[in-house]
Design an enzyme around this catalytic site. Structure first.
Site, PDB file in Angstrom:
ATOM      1  N   PHE C  39       0.851  -1.191   0.000  1.00  0.00           N
ATOM      2  CA  PHE C  39       0.000   0.000   0.000  1.00  0.00           C
ATOM      3  C   PHE C  39       0.885   1.239   0.000  1.00  0.00           C
ATOM      4  CE2 PHE C  39      -2.457  -3.457   1.704  1.00  0.00           C
ATOM      5  CZ  PHE C  39      -3.703  -3.294   1.114  1.00  0.00           C
ATOM      6  N   VAL C  77       2.267  -1.751   4.534  1.00  0.00           N
ATOM      7  CA  VAL C  77       1.992  -0.318   4.410  1.00  0.00           C
ATOM      8  C   VAL C  77       3.332   0.406   4.362  1.00  0.00           C
ATOM      9  CG1 VAL C  77       0.878   1.656   5.515  1.00  0.00           C
ATOM     10  CG2 VAL C  77      -0.102  -0.641   5.764  1.00  0.00           C
ATOM     11  N   CYS C  78       3.524   1.249   3.366  1.00  0.00           N
ATOM     12  CA  CYS C  78       4.786   1.973   3.250  1.00  0.00           C
ATOM     13  C   CYS C  78       4.984   2.903   4.445  1.00  0.00           C
ATOM     14  CB  CYS C  78       4.816   2.797   1.970  1.00  0.00           C
ATOM     15  SG  CYS C  78       6.261   3.881   1.898  1.00  0.00           S
ATOM     16  N   ILE C  79       6.149   2.792   5.083  1.00  0.00           N
ATOM     17  CA  ILE C  79       6.399   3.585   6.286  1.00  0.00           C
ATOM     18  C   ILE C  79       6.475   5.078   5.975  1.00  0.00           C
ATOM     19  CG2 ILE C  79       8.918   3.219   6.187  1.00  0.00           C
ATOM     20  CD1 ILE C  79       8.791   3.183   9.315  1.00  0.00           C
ATOM     21  N   GLY C  82       3.057   6.314   4.956  1.00  0.00           N
ATOM     22  CA  GLY C  82       2.175   6.191   6.110  1.00  0.00           C
ATOM     23  C   GLY C  82       2.428   7.272   7.148  1.00  0.00           C
TER      24      GLY C  82
END
Lengths: 99, 132, 119
Positions: C39, C77-79, C82
């Site tokens: 994501f 989820v991309c840090i 995010g």
């Protein structure tokens, strides 16, 4: 190569660019708002019909149904369900989304 | 690393042709900036990476941006740093440039200009295509 | 076949997450593996358990969680994306985890296909 286009051809240039840069024999799958392009009478229809000489054109049936467009699909366009979408991804070595 | 990665074993040493396709102008949306972040990370994986700029994506490379007035980061200079990451294959499509009144002299980095047929061939020979 | 997926838009605003989910579920039903969904961009907003859609609508977040639970799909989820958007560990729905962009590149290398769903 499978090209996936999801934007309406009357709103954005994704389909136009895809058709310009897809090599002969490629498959093009229209999903979401892009499915309007394969319906009769629209401005994109002529481009789709011309493109069918070199490309396989597919449209996602559930997206056509959701938009009330299933009965208006151009001859020669292959309508697939999500299973057909998965098969197209599996059959083609690479897929490129035209966002 | 999660358990799911058991499904992903066997990829070591693989070099794939990765193409990052930029078709959106900078600043109006975040795709150009976050797209560039992926490209920088991809450099650590020793893959055969190309970046292509078509349609409004060519606007990402314009010289002389000044973003002070809109108070957002000017990341256009990062394109100049790409060769430090060994990302040297940058391609733009001639017709996308023409349609926007641009020439190579307007761009912040050296690029290879391809006609549409050459661009199409380049896209067709990739293993992984990531677009924004 | 291993099919990796990238989702670039949040739930509800765009159809991207819906299409990605239906594609992933169907691929699994047909015997393929979907080892990872990554994501990115506003797609990180698919991961928050604070989501509460009306009861007569689909729950996009819970659907992803269930796919992870039932079929071992790694929801990443991309840090960086995010953090920009306030997505942190404490609000993640089940099955999601936060990690780096390298997970996307790795999916591209190790999967047979990578399919992007966005705007």
């Amino acid at each position: 190569m499978l090209h996936i286009v999801n934007k309406s051809a009357t709103e954005r240039n994704s389909l136009e660019s895809c058709l310009r840069l897809a090599t002969k024999g490629s498959a093009v799958l229209l999903i979401e708002d892009a499915v309007y392009a394969v319906t009769k009478g629209g401005t994109a229809a002529a481009n789709i019909q011309a493109a069918m000489a070199d490309l396989q054109i597919y449209a996602l049936g559930p997206d056509l149904d959701a938009r009330g467009m299933s009965a208006r699909v151009l001859d020669g366009v292959k309508v697939v369900d999500y299973g057909g979408f998965v098969d197209l991804v599996a059959e083609n070595n690479v897929c490129q989304s035209w966002l | 690393m999660s358990d799911m990665m058991d499904d992903m074993e066997g990829g070591e040493g693989v070099v794939k042709k990765f193409m990052f396709v930029n078709r959106k102008a900078p600043h109006g949306t975040i795709y150009a900036l976050e797209g560039l972040e992926v490209v920088l990370v991809s450099a650590a994986f020793d893959q055969d990476v190309s970046m292509v700029f078509v349609d409004d994506g060519v606007y990402e490379l314009i010289k002389g941006m000044n973003t002070k007035g809109i108070e957002v980061k000017d990341f256009s200079k990062t394109y100049r740093a790409l060769d430090g990451y060994d990302i040297e294959k940058l391609y733009v499509e001639q017709s996308s440039m023409d349609a926007r009144g641009l020439t190579e002299a307007d761009l912040i980095v050296d690029v290879t200009v391809l006609d549409s047929a050459e661009m199409a061939s380049l896209m067709a020979e990739q293993d992984v295509v990531i677009s924004y | 076949m291993k099919i990796g997926i990238m989702v670039s838009e949040g739930p509800y605003n765009h159809q991207a997450s819906d299409t990605a989910y239906l594609f992933a579920r169907t691929a699994i039903e047909k015997g393929h593996k979907v080892p990872r969904v990554f994501f990115y961009h506003d797609g990180v907003n698919n991961s928050t358990r604070l989501t509460e859609p009306p009861t007569d609508d689909r729950n996009v977040v819970n659907r992803w969680s269930k796919l992870a639970e039932d079929h071992g799909v790694d929801l990443v989820v991309c840090i960086a994306a995010g953090m920009r958007r306030g997505i942190k560990d404490e609000i993640l729905a089940p099955g999601f985890r936060i990690s780096g962009l390298g997970q996307l590149v790795e999916a591209g290398i190790q999967c047979d296909r990578l399919v992007t769903f966005g705007d």
